[in-house]
Structures are given as structure tokens and as C-alpha cells.
Design a protein around this motif. Sequence first.
Motif, PDB file in Angstrom:
ATOM      1  N   HIS A 153       0.823  -1.203   0.000  1.00 60.84           N
ATOM      2  CA  HIS A 153       0.000   0.000   0.000  1.00 60.84           C
ATOM      3  C   HIS A 153       0.861   1.259   0.000  1.00 60.84           C
ATOM      4  O   HIS A 153       0.546   2.241  -0.691  1.00 60.84           O
ATOM      5  CB  HIS A 153      -0.936  -0.008   1.223  1.00 60.84           C
ATOM      6  N   ASP A 154       1.933   1.237   0.771  1.00 59.57           N
ATOM      7  CA  ASP A 154       2.812   2.402   0.825  1.00 59.57           C
ATOM      8  C   ASP A 154       3.502   2.651  -0.519  1.00 59.57           C
ATOM      9  O   ASP A 154       3.780   3.797  -0.886  1.00 59.57           O
ATOM     10  CB  ASP A 154       3.865   2.231   1.920  1.00 59.57           C
ATOM     11  N   LEU A 155       3.781   1.574  -1.254  1.00 55.61           N
ATOM     12  CA  LEU A 155       4.443   1.718  -2.549  1.00 55.61           C
ATOM     13  C   LEU A 155       3.505   2.295  -3.608  1.00 55.61           C
ATOM     14  O   LEU A 155       3.940   3.024  -4.498  1.00 55.61           O
ATOM     15  CB  LEU A 155       4.964   0.359  -3.029  1.00 55.61           C
ATOM     16  N   MET A 160       1.438   6.196  -7.967  1.00 58.93           N
ATOM     17  CA  MET A 160       0.327   6.981  -8.511  1.00 58.93           C
ATOM     18  C   MET A 160       0.729   8.442  -8.697  1.00 58.93           C
ATOM     19  O   MET A 160       0.275   9.108  -9.634  1.00 58.93           O
ATOM     20  CB  MET A 160      -0.886   6.873  -7.583  1.00 58.93           C
ATOM     21  N   SER A 161       1.603   8.912  -7.802  1.00 60.38           N
ATOM     22  CA  SER A 161       2.095  10.290  -7.953  1.00 60.38           C
ATOM     23  C   SER A 161       2.920  10.433  -9.228  1.00 60.38           C
ATOM     24  O   SER A 161       2.809  11.436  -9.949  1.00 60.38           O
ATOM     25  CB  SER A 161       2.943  10.677  -6.738  1.00 60.38           C
ATOM     26  N   ASN A 167       1.086  12.415 -16.567  1.00 59.97           N
ATOM     27  CA  ASN A 167      -0.133  12.888 -17.242  1.00 59.97           C
ATOM     28  C   ASN A 167      -0.208  14.411 -17.227  1.00 59.97           C
ATOM     29  O   ASN A 167      -0.645  15.039 -18.210  1.00 59.97           O
ATOM     30  CB  ASN A 167      -1.370  12.297 -16.570  1.00 59.97           C
ATOM     31  N   LEU A 168       0.222  15.022 -16.120  1.00 55.57           N
ATOM     32  CA  LEU A 168       0.200  16.491 -16.034  1.00 55.57           C
ATOM     33  C   LEU A 168       1.159  17.110 -17.043  1.00 55.57           C
ATOM     34  O   LEU A 168       0.839  18.119 -17.703  1.00 55.57           O
ATOM     35  CB  LEU A 168       0.578  16.915 -14.612  1.00 55.57           C
TER      36      LEU A 168
END
Length: 365
Positions: A153-155, A160-161, A167-168
Motif C-alpha cells: 500500500h505504501d508503494l 500513482m504520484s 499525465n500532467l
Amino acid sequence: MKNNRIRILYIDDEVHNLNAFMASFRRNYEIYIANSAQEGKQVLKGIDVHIIIADQKMPTTTGVEFFNEIKNVLPDPIRILLTGYTDVEDIIDAINKGHIYSYIKKPWDEQELHRTINNAYEIYSARKQLKEKIVELEKTNDELNRFIYSTSHDLRSPLMSVLGIINLSRLDNSVTDPNGYMNMIEMCVTRLDGFIQKIIEYYRNSRLELEFERIDFNNLIKDCTDTFKHQNTAINFNVEVDQPVEFKGDTFRISVILNNLISNAVKYQKPEEENPTVNLIVKVEPHKASIRIEDNGIGILSEHLNNIFKMFFRSKNNNKPGSGIGLYIVKEALTKIGGTITVDSRYGEGTQFEITIPNRNEFDS
């Protein structure tokens, strides 16, 4: 040194036998005595003994009956029966049922009884060590599972960032990337995220309790296919659901099974296939649901079919990205819910999986 000695409780209604036993063995062992089964139970409330020796022929309660009464409450002490007469059927029955470890005929032979006590204590010690190892392994396994789940979960958060930043940058054209490095980064991050999600699936499948609820396969199949349609918009999904009766099952695990199988059917299509197809056929009966998932993809080499459900096994006949854990999770999830799976595949033609899942609605009725 006394605390390190073998602790023995000897139960006999004849006082001279108790005195003789105490005199013969007190130098070697820590001895406790009782002249009835009831008194023996009182001793056991306050003393943690390793071995219990009881006479078979006692008033009110026989030795076998006494061992039978305490077996579930005190399973650890090794039980030895003393008998002055031959009641073979009772003794054999007691040994077979695990009520006693061994029996000694009265009057006992001191050397024989010494050997029996020492052998019994070796068994007691081995069982104790085994229990301690099991507890230790369970603790280690639980900690490892929790570590894997937490780490996974931490990974996902930084991954995702990274995808968000990629994408940005595309949206505002702030990065010039003539060599396509951004696409390669995105592909690697997506593959890593997919592997992490498989780890989370594995953890949840191994830890979560079974939970049975009503399942509408039309809705479940639609949710699954919608998830993967964007991966290959050319694929034609043919869905047939025959559900005339209510079905109850573990929604989470059935979803995991279907998602992994449908994902493979989409992923392992032939690039040159003009009409890529995935067929999903579901038939629900009062006692089970049968599901067939077939594709016209690249297929699996026959020599690999016996290994595809092993963890981290990947067929070498394709260059598609994969974790090698998906089908292992499918098999584990099916085992959890009592289902089965078979596979039939022809290299270059396609693959067909058939699974059966028990209908828990039948068990509730």
C-alpha cells in the motif's frame, strides 16, 4: 535442579503401591501421588506435570476412564496405564483413541518403567518444541503478511504520484520527450503497480474470512469486462449468463478469479488477430456455478500446462509483461471457496478455462 526434573503424577488406590513407587523413583524424578482419580484432578490443578501414570483398576473411575476425562482439558501430559490384569480390549481401545501412550503390567519391572518414562518424556519434549515452533512460524508468517500488505500500500502512493506527474506534463506540454522516455516510464510504473495489486490480492485472499452473499453474475461479469475493455478496444466480449436460481458465494474471491482470467484472456491475444474474442459462459445450478472463459489468443505450450498455477511461473512462448502470480492467486482463491479449475489450450489457437464454484445458497437451505 529439581525444577528441571521430569514431573510425574502417579494415581493408585493402593497405598503400598504409592509408597513403593515413591521409594523407587523419587531420586530420579519429581513425584506427586494421589489415591483416587478425584484427588489426581486436584493435584493437576496446581502442578504442571509431564507424565501421568494411573492404575487401571480403581474404584469409581478406572484409569482409562480418567484419562478419557482429562484428555481434552490436559492434552500435553503423556499418559501411562498400569494394569494388574489383562483387559486387552479396553487397553487397545484406549491406545487407538489416544487416551494412553503405553501400558505397564503390575507388578512393574523397575527398569522397564524407567525406560517407558524416559521415552514418554522424549515424546512430551518433542511435542512441546513442535508447538513452540508452530506458534513461532505463525507469528512470523503473520508479521510477514502484514509487512507485505503495508509495504504494498505504501508503494502504490508514490507510483500513482509518478503517473499523475506524467499525465500532467502531457497536458501542459511542459516536457519535450522526442525519444519516448515518458512512455517507457509510464509502462514500467504501470507494470510495477499491477504487480503490487497482485500482492494485495494474494494477501487479502489468504487473510480475509469467507463471506457469502447473493451474486448476480450478469452484473459481476459486466463489472469485470468493463475493467479490461480499454486495454484492447478491438476485443469482442461474448457473454452468456444462465442464472435461473439464486447463487451465494464469496464476492471478493470470485471477482479476483474472474478478473485474473479475463485479464489474461485480453492480455494474451495475438497482435495479428482480426477478430479477437473472449467468450464468457456462466451456468448457475442449485448446487454450483460453472463458468467457462475462452479466448482465441496465443495459447499455452502443452508442456507448460502443468506449471501455470505455480507461483511466479511464466510461459516463455510470449513476451507479454506479467507477474507470474495471477493464476496462482486464482487457484488459491478457488481452494478457499471449495472450487475447481481446469484448462485446455492449443498453442496459436487459444485457451479455455473452466471453473466450478459451490453454491452456498444450497448449504444455507
